[in-house]
Scaffold this motif. Structure first.
Motif, PDB file in Angstrom:
ATOM      1  N   GLU A   1       2.457 -31.710  13.503  1.00  7.71           N
ATOM      2  CA  GLU A   1       2.944 -30.375  13.142  1.00  7.71           C
ATOM      3  C   GLU A   1       3.713 -30.379  11.831  1.00  7.71           C
ATOM      4  O   GLU A   1       4.713 -29.679  11.673  1.00  7.71           O
ATOM      5  CB  GLU A   1       3.791 -29.777  14.271  1.00  7.71           C
ATOM      6  N   LEU A   2       3.263 -31.193  10.897  1.00  3.71           N
ATOM      7  CA  LEU A   2       3.890 -31.183   9.571  1.00  3.71           C
ATOM      8  C   LEU A   2       3.299 -30.044   8.752  1.00  3.71           C
ATOM      9  O   LEU A   2       2.135 -29.673   8.925  1.00  3.71           O
ATOM     10  CB  LEU A   2       3.632 -32.502   8.845  1.00  3.71           C
ATOM     11  N   SER A   3       4.098 -29.529   7.834  1.00  9.84           N
ATOM     12  CA  SER A   3       3.587 -28.510   6.913  1.00  9.84           C
ATOM     13  C   SER A   3       2.702 -29.202   5.871  1.00  9.84           C
ATOM     14  O   SER A   3       2.713 -30.437   5.763  1.00  9.84           O
ATOM     15  CB  SER A   3       4.760 -27.810   6.218  1.00  9.84           C
ATOM     16  N   VAL A   4       2.000 -28.388   5.109  1.00  9.18           N
ATOM     17  CA  VAL A   4       1.164 -28.975   4.049  1.00  9.18           C
ATOM     18  C   VAL A   4       2.038 -29.749   3.057  1.00  9.18           C
ATOM     19  O   VAL A   4       1.676 -30.842   2.607  1.00  9.18           O
ATOM     20  CB  VAL A   4       0.347 -27.867   3.339  1.00  9.18           C
ATOM     21  N   ALA A   5       3.205 -29.193   2.742  1.00 12.24           N
ATOM     22  CA  ALA A   5       4.099 -29.874   1.788  1.00 12.24           C
ATOM     23  C   ALA A   5       4.528 -31.241   2.339  1.00 12.24           C
ATOM     24  O   ALA A   5       4.551 -32.244   1.608  1.00 12.24           O
ATOM     25  CB  ALA A   5       5.326 -29.003   1.523  1.00 12.24           C
ATOM     26  N   GLU A   6       4.851 -31.289   3.630  1.00 11.97           N
ATOM     27  CA  GLU A   6       5.266 -32.563   4.239  1.00 11.97           C
ATOM     28  C   GLU A   6       4.094 -33.550   4.294  1.00 11.97           C
ATOM     29  O   GLU A   6       4.270 -34.740   4.037  1.00 11.97           O
ATOM     30  CB  GLU A   6       5.811 -32.317   5.651  1.00 11.97           C
ATOM     31  N   CYS A   7       2.910 -33.008   4.629  1.00  8.99           N
ATOM     32  CA  CYS A   7       1.716 -33.880   4.645  1.00  8.99           C
ATOM     33  C   CYS A   7       1.494 -34.462   3.251  1.00  8.99           C
ATOM     34  O   CYS A   7       1.167 -35.645   3.114  1.00  8.99           O
ATOM     35  CB  CYS A   7       0.474 -33.089   5.027  1.00  8.99           C
ATOM     36  N   ALA A   8       1.643 -33.597   2.252  1.00  8.34           N
ATOM     37  CA  ALA A   8       1.385 -34.042   0.873  1.00  8.34           C
ATOM     38  C   ALA A   8       2.310 -35.197   0.525  1.00  8.34           C
ATOM     39  O   ALA A   8       1.884 -36.193  -0.071  1.00  8.34           O
ATOM     40  CB  ALA A   8       1.594 -32.877  -0.092  1.00  8.34           C
ATOM     41  N   LYS A   9       3.583 -35.082   0.918  1.00  4.66           N
ATOM     42  CA  LYS A   9       4.537 -36.157   0.611  1.00  4.66           C
ATOM     43  C   LYS A   9       4.221 -37.414   1.418  1.00  4.66           C
ATOM     44  O   LYS A   9       4.311 -38.521   0.912  1.00  4.66           O
ATOM     45  CB  LYS A   9       5.959 -35.675   0.858  1.00  4.66           C
ATOM     46  N   ALA A  10       3.872 -37.203   2.677  1.00  5.98           N
ATOM     47  CA  ALA A  10       3.569 -38.363   3.525  1.00  5.98           C
ATOM     48  C   ALA A  10       2.329 -39.097   3.035  1.00  5.98           C
ATOM     49  O   ALA A  10       2.233 -40.313   3.127  1.00  5.98           O
ATOM     50  CB  ALA A  10       3.373 -37.916   4.973  1.00  5.98           C
ATOM     51  N   MET A  11       1.372 -38.335   2.489  1.00  7.12           N
ATOM     52  CA  MET A  11       0.105 -38.948   2.076  1.00  7.12           C
ATOM     53  C   MET A  11       0.063 -39.281   0.588  1.00  7.12           C
ATOM     54  O   MET A  11      -0.927 -39.857   0.106  1.00  7.12           O
ATOM     55  CB  MET A  11      -1.062 -38.004   2.414  1.00  7.12           C
TER      56      MET A  11
END
Lengths: 331, 180
Positions: free
Chosen positions: B142-152
């Motif tokens: 349930e991460l936001s796109v912004a969080e996914c972007a940082k994680a990836m």
């Protein structure tokens, strides 16, 4: 912006709405021009979201929480005891005394009523540490620790009344340490010693006795922020003989070995009381405190909201065992 | 973000309350993320436990650089999964994929429109690694796109594009008949 980028943005917006509980239909009506492309993708996304909406089994959750909590307890708390740790113990004591004196009676008195998490609570703990450091005999230190444990129980109850679960476990741990310090009393040595303790945060560590073990976990309802997965407590009031009828708790300032903590026998309370040794007085005081504190904690548990109960049960269990250990020291 | 930074700093001092809060806030999400990645709830339990024990061991080395704490947390979980899959690939095991993958053709399932997380996990194996990651982070974590972007380590635009292609691919695998 290309059409593909625009579609990616719209899809993302709709997905976010689905994650937040929105409906596919609402998204489609918002973007009718993309509805035919959006609908199948949103249906797949919704089915995936529903599939992923699983919860860990309660037994697993409790086991994992217990393991994490156990690992947490083994970790040293950084920084908190480092405030004076660079100083030699003797110098640290002198500075601690100076701070307490400079802080003034009003501050220290105000701190005496403070709770964990409040600004003056550190002053309260420092004051306790200084008092311990200035008490030369083992028996005197034990008496002080008994009174500090009493204070910790009072803090737990007051925090429970305020609905603040956060610090109950931390305070339970301090209470445990206070009582372990009593349990480690060398009963035969009441003589003054030169050892100096000055821990801003930590009560004296039990030197020889292992901490009271936290029992293995069983399922408890999940509560915030960190429930203790302990079994339902068997509240065992320490199995010791009842106190003599003449034992009376003294008012502050007249206690055992000049302590201000009411740990002695009131003057004129009777011959039996006068005949008690300091050790016996401490034992009787501990016994009374144990009975009263366990009763008060139990009453608090009964009226506490569900989210506070695991922490309170843990406090009761730790208190029952630690008091029993402390009382066993006196035979 | 400042609240999270303060919470993480306290956790780095081994503050039990802060560590407990981080644990409670993220435990279910990490568990779901791992189940979706490996498709095995029992293994996921052990791995979830291990992720948080690893957090305790290594949180003091975490450096706050404005990245969400969750990015770091999911990286630990991701590394754990990579280790697990590497070890698993060395063992000769009977693939469980076949029976579950066949569920994509199950007419009853299609009518109900209901699928299990294990089915998604199996279907996701047909996706690229990056598509799998974005599906796991977005739908289970349930991460936001912004969080996914940082994680990836990708741009938000790239994550949105990946998300799009991942759902298209997932649909192709899960609902070949278009029942979903």
């Amino acid at each position: 912006m290309t059409r593909m980028n625009e579609f990616d943005n719209i899809l993302d917006e709709c997905l976010q709405r689905l994650v937040e509980g929105g409906s596919i239909e609402a998204c489609l009506s918002r973007y009718p021009g993309y509805a035919s492309e959006l609908e199948p993708l949103l249906r797949t996304a919704q089915a995936t979201l529903k599939a992923a909406d699983i919860k860990p089994r309660p037994e697993f959750r409790d086991r994992a929480r217990y393991q994490f909590q156990s690992a947490l307890r083994e970790m040293p708390v950084k920084g908190k005891q480092g405030f004076f740790s660079f100083l030699k113990p003797g110098l640290a004591t002198v500075i601690g005394v100076a701070i307490v004196l400079l802080a003034g009676g009003a501050t220290v008195a105000a701190a005496g009523n403070s709770l964990p998490g409040e600004p003056l609570y550190q002053v309260k703990l420092t004051t306790e540490s200084v008092r311990l450091a200035l008490t030369p005999s083992d028996l005197g230190k034990a008496a002080l620790n008994a009174s500090f444990a009493d204070e910790r129980v009072d803090e737990i109850i007051r925090m429970a009344e305020k609905g603040e679960a956060d610090y109950i476990e931390e305070t339970t741990e301090r209470m445990n340490k206070n009582l372990l310090a009593v349990a480690n009393l060398n009963v035969s040595s009441g003589a003054a010693e030169g050892d100096v303790f000055f821990g801003v945060m930590n009560a004296p560590e039990a030197a020889t006795r292992a901490p009271v073990a936290t029992p293995a976990p069983t399922a408890t309802p999940a509560t915030a922020p960190f429930p203790s997965p302990t079994p339902s407590p068997q509240i065992t009031t320490p199995a010791v003989t009842p106190p003599p009828a003449a034992t009376v708790i003294t008012p502050p300032g007249q206690g055992l070995l000049g302590s201000k903590d009411g740990l002695g026998v009131e003057e004129g309370a009777g011959d039996a009381a006068e005949n008690l040794t300091d050790e016996q007085q401490l034992r009787e005081t501990l016994l009374q405190q144990a009975e009263k504190n366990l009763r008060d904690l139990q009453e608090q548990l009964e009226k506490a909201p569900e989210e506070l109960k695991p922490s309170l049960r843990h406090a009761i269990e730790v208190a029952a065992r630690a008091y029993q250990e402390a009382l066993a020291t006196f035979g | 973000m400042r609240d999270e930074e303060s919470l993480v700093r306290r956790a780095q001092q081994n503050d039990p309350v802060a560590l407990a809060q981080l644990y409670e806030e993220n435990f279910d999400r990490i568990y779901r993320y791992i189940v979706l990645k490996i498709g095995d709830r029992t293994e996921a339990e052990d791995m979830t436990q291990q992720v948080f024990l690893n957090v305790l061991k290594s949180i003091s080395s975490y450096k706050w650089k404005g990245m969400p704490f969750t990015s770091w947390l999911y990286r630990i979980a991701h590394n754990q999964i990579v280790d697990y899959l590497r070890k698993k690939s060395r063992r000769a095991t009977v693939p469980i994929d076949e029976s579950i993958a066949a569920a994509g053709d199950d007419p009853e399932r299609s009518v109900l429109g209901k699928i299990e997380i294990e089915e998604v996990a199996v279907a996701a194996k047909k996706l690229t690694a990056a598509q799998q990651e974005v599906i796991s982070l977005r739908f289970a974590g349930e991460l936001s796109v912004a969080e996914c972007a940082k994680a990836m380590g990708k741009s938000e635009g790239a994550v949105k594009a990946l998300q799009h292609s991942a759902i298209v691919a997932l649909r192709r695998v899960l609902a070949p008949g278009g029942g979903l």
